[in-house]
Enzyme design. Sequence first.
Site, short mmCIF file in Angstrom:
data_model
loop_
_atom_site.label_atom_id
_atom_site.label_comp_id
_atom_site.label_asym_id
_atom_site.label_seq_id
_atom_site.Cartn_x
_atom_site.Cartn_y
_atom_site.Cartn_z
N CYS A 82 -40.48 -41.05 -20.42
CA CYS A 82 -41.06 -40.01 -19.57
C CYS A 82 -41.76 -40.61 -18.36
O CYS A 82 -42.37 -39.91 -17.59
CB CYS A 82 -42.01 -39.12 -20.36
SG CYS A 82 -43.43 -40.02 -20.98
N HIS A 95 -50.93 -41.83 -9.09
CA HIS A 95 -50.92 -40.38 -9.32
C HIS A 95 -50.66 -39.57 -8.08
O HIS A 95 -50.20 -38.42 -8.17
CB HIS A 95 -52.13 -39.97 -10.15
CG HIS A 95 -51.83 -40.31 -11.56
ND1 HIS A 95 -52.02 -41.58 -12.04
CD2 HIS A 95 -51.17 -39.62 -12.51
CE1 HIS A 95 -51.55 -41.61 -13.28
NE2 HIS A 95 -51.03 -40.45 -13.58
C1 PEP Z 1 -46.49 -43.50 -17.85
O1 PEP Z 1 -47.44 -44.30 -17.90
O2 PEP Z 1 -45.31 -43.84 -17.61
C2 PEP Z 1 -46.72 -42.08 -18.08
C3 PEP Z 1 -45.73 -41.25 -18.20
O3 PEP Z 1 -48.02 -41.68 -18.12
P1 PEP Z 1 -48.92 -41.50 -16.79
O4 PEP Z 1 -48.05 -41.80 -15.63
O5 PEP Z 1 -49.43 -40.12 -16.78
O6 PEP Z 1 -49.98 -42.52 -17.01
#
Ligand code: PEP
Length: 816
Positions: free
Chosen positions: A744, A450
């Site tokens: 995404c 993140h």
């Molecule tokens: C993913 O896991 O690719 C996603 C878009 O969700 P996050 O990165 O927020 O876990």
Amino acid sequence: MIGIVVVSHSPRLAHAAVDLALEMVGANGPAIAIAAGAGEGVTGTDAFKVAEAIAEVSSPEGVLVMMDLGSAVMSAEMALEFSDDPDLPVRLSSAPFVEGLMAAVVRAAGGATLDEVESEARGALRAKQSHLGDEDPAGLPVDSGPAAEHTIEVVLLNPDGLHARPVSMLVTAISAFEATVTVANLRTGKPPVPANSPTALLTVGARKGDTISVAAAGRQALEALEAVSDLVGTGFGELENTSARAPVSALSGSQPEAPPSSVAPSSGPLGVSPGLAVGPIVRMQEPVDEPGAAVTLSGREREAAVERIVAASASVALALRDRAARVSGAARGILEATALMAADPGLIDAAVDRVTGQGHTPERAVWAAVGEVASAFREQGGLLAERIPDLHDVRNRIVSELLGRPAPGLPDRVEPYVLVARDLAPADTALIDPSVCRAIVTVEGGPTSHTAILARALGLPAVVAARDAMDLPEGSVVIVDGTTGEIVVDPTDDQVARAEEQVSREVAFDGTGLTGDGHRVQLLANVASPDSVAAAIEAKAEGVGLFRTEFCFLDHAEAPGLDEQVAAYRRVFAAFPGKKVTIRTLDAGADKPLAFVTAADEVNPALGIRGYRTAWRRPELLDTQLRAIATAAAAENADVGVMAPMIATVDEAVEFAARCAAHGLHNVGVMIETPAAAVTAGPILDRVDFASLGTNDLAQYTMAADRLMGELALLNDPWQPAVLRMIREACQAGMAAGKPVGVCGEAAADPMLAAILVGLGATSLSMSPRALGGVAEFLRGVTVAQCRDAAVAAVAAAGAGAARSAAAVLLQSARV
Ligand code: PEP
Ligand code: MG
């Protein structure tokens, strides 16, 4: 193996030196015992402690005692007199403390005898002396052993050549064979040195690109050479692309078989958020250690100590209030509340009582006073327990102030800087002010951590897995390249000028995603909060493919109420009238803990209660959120879709769709980010309207590689054919059902991978706004048929590197 005892006046020095030495050998090191300090918090040495340490690591092979200085030697000598085992071979070493310990640990790990280890440790200054031009390094002869039977020449590929870590890997690898091995650097022309001696190997001074000659004699000479060739060929695990192998040339004697290609991925610094930035380094301060309790203040000292506590808490409160005045929104509220805690008279009185009554030092008194309040909060539970992290923050700030150290946490600066941190919690990253922070560099973290995602959302270049970043001097200017992961320290004026010119050349997106032959692919933006919408609009995103709602509430101790949520969602929907906005329900847990929903004690949070699963425990949170989304969607004109994260079963998809329907939400989808969802995408898509591939988690769970670990970044790669197969499965299910399946995850932001995703059948791609221009430009340069051919080749490749190369051959050549 022999045992090692480390005697030092300072426990911190001893522990740091041992940590450093153990870094060289990992879990394979010898038993080490530390005898440091003369009692709780008191600097000095203690013969009894040394005797105990010797007993602790005693081994029939013997014990080597490493000492720092002065009375350490006397304490060690005295300890020998206490020994109740006269037959135990114990040797006191005159070796330099740090270098000697490193050399001894590496050599002992290879199973050397006490004599060999002691001699190695004594010669440990050789590398430094030879580097600095001393005439007779350590005065120790270097025996290069019997005449070689086999020789290979290999080129060093790893960035830093034969530095301490590769040296220890070489010594350890060679010690497994019955062979005498020597190494010479052909660039310097110096005589060969024995490869079982880490200190001698360091004197070779071999850098990247140097050819080293490795000679071996003995029963297992060939096997030893093969092991060396394998280590050098894979760059000692320090190469980003381990498929590159060092050329092996000019063999004499029998040639060892070419070793198998590398299977041990590893990574250096990784660019995870594109862009270039220049600025001075400011390090994120690490939290303070618990102050010792050994010192008792005299009556006279207590008065001054009380004044220091009062002054320190006032100064911390003032600094926090100042900072609060410079920010807005939730961050301001947090800082103001923390300032109040720092000035809390109850807390200050409790600390003062400990000074006046028990003679605690001011820092110990503050630590203990806060500890007492925190225990009371913990007992009360609920909202009070949720304030404990804030209490600890206040404690750390006051103690740092008392110790004259900078405040822990994010730097409080108004001038531009490059933030360097060991790791960043999502809450830290969320508080970064992108108008002053130019770039982020972290020691930990992977491309889908993140830190990386938020850096991209903030439009900040970021590099993760930069192992030595914390060693970069504070204040020195760096150029950070968030695309390649390169960090240039103290750049020249020319380099800075070139970097600035490159920044001005970023490609813009015209607002319509198309391949060269007109195949339509919607290019959307990922947004993390209402504040990040501006960047998406500026980048001409066609809409929002992923609104990560959890990022709006990272700093909340309590669940956000309905009104607060409606207001936040409306701001995002309002920015895209008539356009698609896909909002995701809370994806709390694992790498994105939310204080009001995530349990702190899960053993394995990535496999625990996260994503949609939080609704099992707290169904009311999901219902309030769906009500807020429905209310906000009704009040604005966006084309709203709602999806759930971390779906693993068809039943969950059915249940989610039903809950959405109950709130009048009809465009309902799920994220496909578990292998389970990918392989059951068909039946899942029978129950919902669309799916979106979360390739960050899909890669993590398919490859069983923690997305937060920089070291696993090469496994955690959406180019891995196994991940591509999962994506293909889901896209094919979408095509069969006639329902959209977008991407995404961060994979969509890699221009060449974006083309592969299109080839696999993805109908839209959602990414950080900064990436839109590059992806759009790449897609315009290829046809959908070329994307499909390249996708077939990438899926069939043997590994991530091969998939990339296959795609590059088919797509890059198509573009020219
Ligand atoms: C993913 O896991 O690719 C996603 C878009 O969700 P996050 O990165 O927020 O876990
Ligand atoms: Mg995810």
